[in-house]
Write a protein that holds these residues in place. Structure first.
Motif, PDB file in Angstrom:
ATOM      1  N   PHE A 295     174.708  12.099 -38.651  1.00  0.00           N
ATOM      2  CA  PHE A 295     173.262  11.921 -38.826  1.00  0.00           C
ATOM      3  C   PHE A 295     172.958  11.385 -40.222  1.00  0.00           C
ATOM      4  CE2 PHE A 295     173.788  15.438 -35.788  1.00  0.00           C
ATOM      5  CZ  PHE A 295     173.073  14.947 -34.709  1.00  0.00           C
TER       6      PHE A 295
ATOM      7  N   GLU B 289     169.235  10.252 -40.690  1.00  0.00           N
ATOM      8  CA  GLU B 289     168.292  11.363 -40.765  1.00  0.00           C
ATOM      9  C   GLU B 289     168.460  12.161 -42.061  1.00  0.00           C
ATOM     10  OE1 GLU B 289     169.137  10.571 -36.408  1.00  0.00           O
ATOM     11  OE2 GLU B 289     170.250  10.631 -38.298  1.00  0.00           O
TER      12      GLU B 289
ATOM     13  N   ALA C  92     163.477  15.084 -39.240  1.00  0.00           N
ATOM     14  CA  ALA C  92     164.282  14.903 -38.028  1.00  0.00           C
ATOM     15  C   ALA C  92     164.955  16.193 -37.580  1.00  0.00           C
ATOM     16  CB  ALA C  92     165.355  13.837 -38.276  1.00  0.00           C
TER      17      ALA C  92
ATOM     18  N   TRP D 299     165.211  17.017 -33.797  1.00  0.00           N
ATOM     19  CA  TRP D 299     166.154  16.153 -33.080  1.00  0.00           C
ATOM     20  C   TRP D 299     167.596  16.551 -33.382  1.00  0.00           C
ATOM     21  CZ3 TRP D 299     167.580  13.014 -29.462  1.00  0.00           C
ATOM     22  CH2 TRP D 299     168.649  12.143 -29.642  1.00  0.00           C
TER      23      TRP D 299
ATOM     24  N   SER E 118     164.051  18.582 -43.108  1.00  0.00           N
ATOM     25  CA  SER E 118     163.799  17.153 -42.870  1.00  0.00           C
ATOM     26  C   SER E 118     162.904  16.943 -41.655  1.00  0.00           C
ATOM     27  CB  SER E 118     165.124  16.408 -42.668  1.00  0.00           C
ATOM     28  OG  SER E 118     165.660  16.697 -41.399  1.00  0.00           O
TER      29      SER E 118
END
Length: 453
Positions: free
Chosen positions: A148, A151, A402, A405, A400
Motif C-alpha cells: 500500500f 496509501e 485510506a 480500505w 490515513s
C-alpha cells in the motif's frame, strides 16, 4: 535431579507440576481463545506459540490467515523451523504415532479427518502464496507498506537503511545543523542560541549522546514543532515543559538571582560572620564564605556566593551550618541561619527547573532541525529506516484517509494474530497490532461465523 527433588519434593509432586504445566500450556494454545501468556524466561512461551500455530492449522485455518509476529529475525526463523519440522514429521508418521502426537497437542483423540489433514498440512503450508507469515514486526510493516505504498505516502520500491547507512545520514544532517547554527546570517537566530545553550549545559556524557537520545523521540519532535527553519515555532514544547516543571510565567535568571537579596540583611551576615569566627576551623571557613556574600555584587555573583555558603561542592545543602558548641550558645541565630538556607534551597530548585527548561528546549530545537534534515536526506534516496517502517504502518492503519480500505483488504486475509515477546513490543508497534485486530471485534469482522483471536 537432586535439585528437582529439593524444589518439588518426591516423584509424585514433580509429576503433578509437570502435568499442571502441560495443562496450562494446552489452555494457552487453545485456538478458540484470545490469551496473554506471562511467564519467566525459558518456561516455554515460544513453545506455546508454536503449539498454537499448529492447532490453528489443524483446526482448518488457512496458513495465510495467521500472522505470528516475533521480536527478532532469529526468533521468527526458529518458530518457522519448529512448525515445519512438526508438519514434516506428521507426513510420514505411522497412524498410531500420529494419533498420539495429535492427542498430545490437542488434549483429545483426533478424528479421521484431522488425521488426514495433518498429513497434508506440510504441503498446504509450503504451497501457500507468501508462505506462513512468521516474521518480525518490521518485516510485516515493510510488506504492508510495499503493498500500500500509495496509501501510505511512501516511495514505491523504497530502500531500507541499515544501521550504518542511518548513522551516515544522521551525521550528514548534524553537519547541516552545525552549518546553519554557525552561519553569520543566523547568528541571532533561535537555533544559534539553542546550540550555545546546549553546549553550555552538556555534561561529561557528551552532546552527541544527548542529541542521539532526543532523536529517538520522533513523535514528540514532530508534535513539538521542530522544523528545518532556524527560527521554528516551539510553542507546544515551551508550554509542555513549563507545565511539567511548574515554571511560573515570566520566570528568568534575573528574577531568581534577585530573590536571594532578602534572605539575610548585611547586619545578619555580619553577626553570623562574627559568631562563626569564634568557633572551630570549620566555623571559621564558613565565616569567610559569609563575608564573601557581603562583598559580592548583587545578581549572579551574590547568588554564587550564597551557593558556596549554603551548599556543598556537590550542590547538596550543608548538613551543619555551625558546630554544636556555637548552636548551643547562639540557638536563635542558628535558627535564622537555617531558615535562610532552606529558603535558598527552594530558590536553587527554581533555578534548576529553569535550567532544565532551557536545556530541554534547546535540545528539542536542535533535534527537530536535525530530524527534519535527516527526513529530507532519506526522501532524496527514497529510503526508510526501521523506525519509519513501524511509524508509517501505524499511520496508515490508524490515521490515513485510506484506512478503511487497507483494513478491509487486510481483514480479508487475517483471522489470528500471535505476538512473541509481547513485553518488549514498543507502544507504536502495539498501535499496528491494535489496528489489525480491531476489525476482529467490530463491524462485519465481528459478525462473521468464525473464531478470530
Amino acid at each position: 535431579m537432586d535439585f528437582l527433588k529439593r524444589l518439588f519434593g518426591d516423584h509424585d509432586d514433580l509429576k503433578k507440576v509437570t502435568a499442571e504445566t502441560t495443562r496450562l500450556q494446552s489452555d494457552a494454545s487453545d485456538p478458540t481463545c484470545s490469551v496473554w501468556v506471562s511467564a519467566n524466561a525459558g518456561t516455554g512461551k515460544t513453545h506455546v506459540l508454536t503449539m498454537r500455530v499448529l492447532r490453528l492449522l489443524l483446526a482448518g485455518t488457512a496458513p495465510e490467515r495467521i500472522l505470528a509476529l516475533t521480536y527478532t529475525k532469529a526468533a521468527a526463523a526458529e518458530m518457522s523451523k519448529r512448525v515445519f519440522e512438526r508438519l514434516a514429521a506428521w507426513v510420514t508418521m505411522e497412524d498410531r504415532a500420529l494419533a498420539s502426537a495429535l492427542e498430545e497437542l490437542t488434549g483429545r483423540a483426533p478424528s479421521a479427518d484431522e488425521m488426514r489433514l495433518a498429513r497434508r498440512l506440510f504441503a498446504i503450508a509450503i504451497e501457500t502464496p507468501g508462505g506462513l507469515k512468521v516474521q518480525t514486526i518490521h518485516a510485516f510493516c515493510e510488506r504492508l507498506l510495499q503493498r500500500f505504498s500509495l496509501e501510505a505516502d511512501v516511495p514505491p520500491g523504497f530502500e531500507i537503511l541499515d544501521d550504518h547507512e542511518k548513522a551516515e545520514l544522521l551525521s550528514e544532517a548534524m553537519d547541516e545543523m552545525l552549518l546553519a547554527a554557525t552561519a553569520p546570517e543566523n547568528a541571532k537566530s533561535p537555533l544559534a542560541h539553542a546550540m550555545a545553550c546546549a553546549v553550555g549545559y552538556a555534561t561529561e556524557r557528551g552532546f552527541e549522546e544527548l542529541l542521539g537520545e532526543a532523536l529517538g523521540h520522533r513523535d514528540w519532535l514532530e508534535r513539538a514543532g521542530g522544523a528545518a527553519r532556524p527560527d521554528a515555532d516551539l510553542s507546544v514544547a515551551e508550554e509542555s515543559y513549563a507545565r511539567a516543571l511548574a515554571l511560573p510565567a515570566g520566570e528568568s535568571h534575573a528574577a531568581i538571582e534577585a530573590a536571594v537579596e532578602g534572605l539575610l540583611t548585611s547586619q545578619d551576615l555580619a553577626r553570623i560572620k562574627s559568631v562563626l569566627e569564634s568557633g572551630t576551623k570549620t566555623d571559621q571557613s564558613l565565616a569567610s564564605d559569609a563575608l564573601a556574600v557581603t562583598r559580592a555584587a548583587p545578581g549572579k555573583m551574590r547568588f554564587e556566593a550564597y551557593c558556596k555558603l549554603f551548599l556543598t561542592q556537590g550542590g547538596e545543602p550543608r548538613k551543619k551550618l555551625m558546630t554544636k558548641a556555637l548552636v548551643d550558645e547562639y540557638g536563635a541565630l542558628h535558627e535564622m541561619f537555617c531558615r535562610a538556607q532552606t529558603a535558598f534551597v527552594r530558590i536553587v530548585e527554581r533555578r534548576c527547573a529553569l535550567q532544565v527548561y532551557e536545556a530541554s528546549l534547546a535540545l528539542t530545537r536542535i533535534a527537530g532541525f536535525v530530524m527534519d534534515r535527516y527526513r529530507h536526506l532519506k526522501a532524496q534516496r527514497a529510503a526508510l529506516d526501521f523506525e519509519d517502517l513501524v511509524a508509517k504502518a501505524a499511520h496508515l492503519l490508524e490515521r490515513s484517509d485510506a484506512v478503511e480500505w487497507v483494513l478491509y483488504k487486510l481483514d480479508g486475509g487475517l483471522d489470528h494474530i500471535l505476538v512473541d515477546e509481547a513485553q518488549d513490543t514498543a507502544p507504536l508497534q502495539w498501535h499496528v497490532v491494535r489496528a489489525l485486530a480491531q476489525e476482529f471485534f467490530s463491524g462485519e469482522g465481528a459478525t462473521q461465523d468464525k473464531v478470530r483471536t
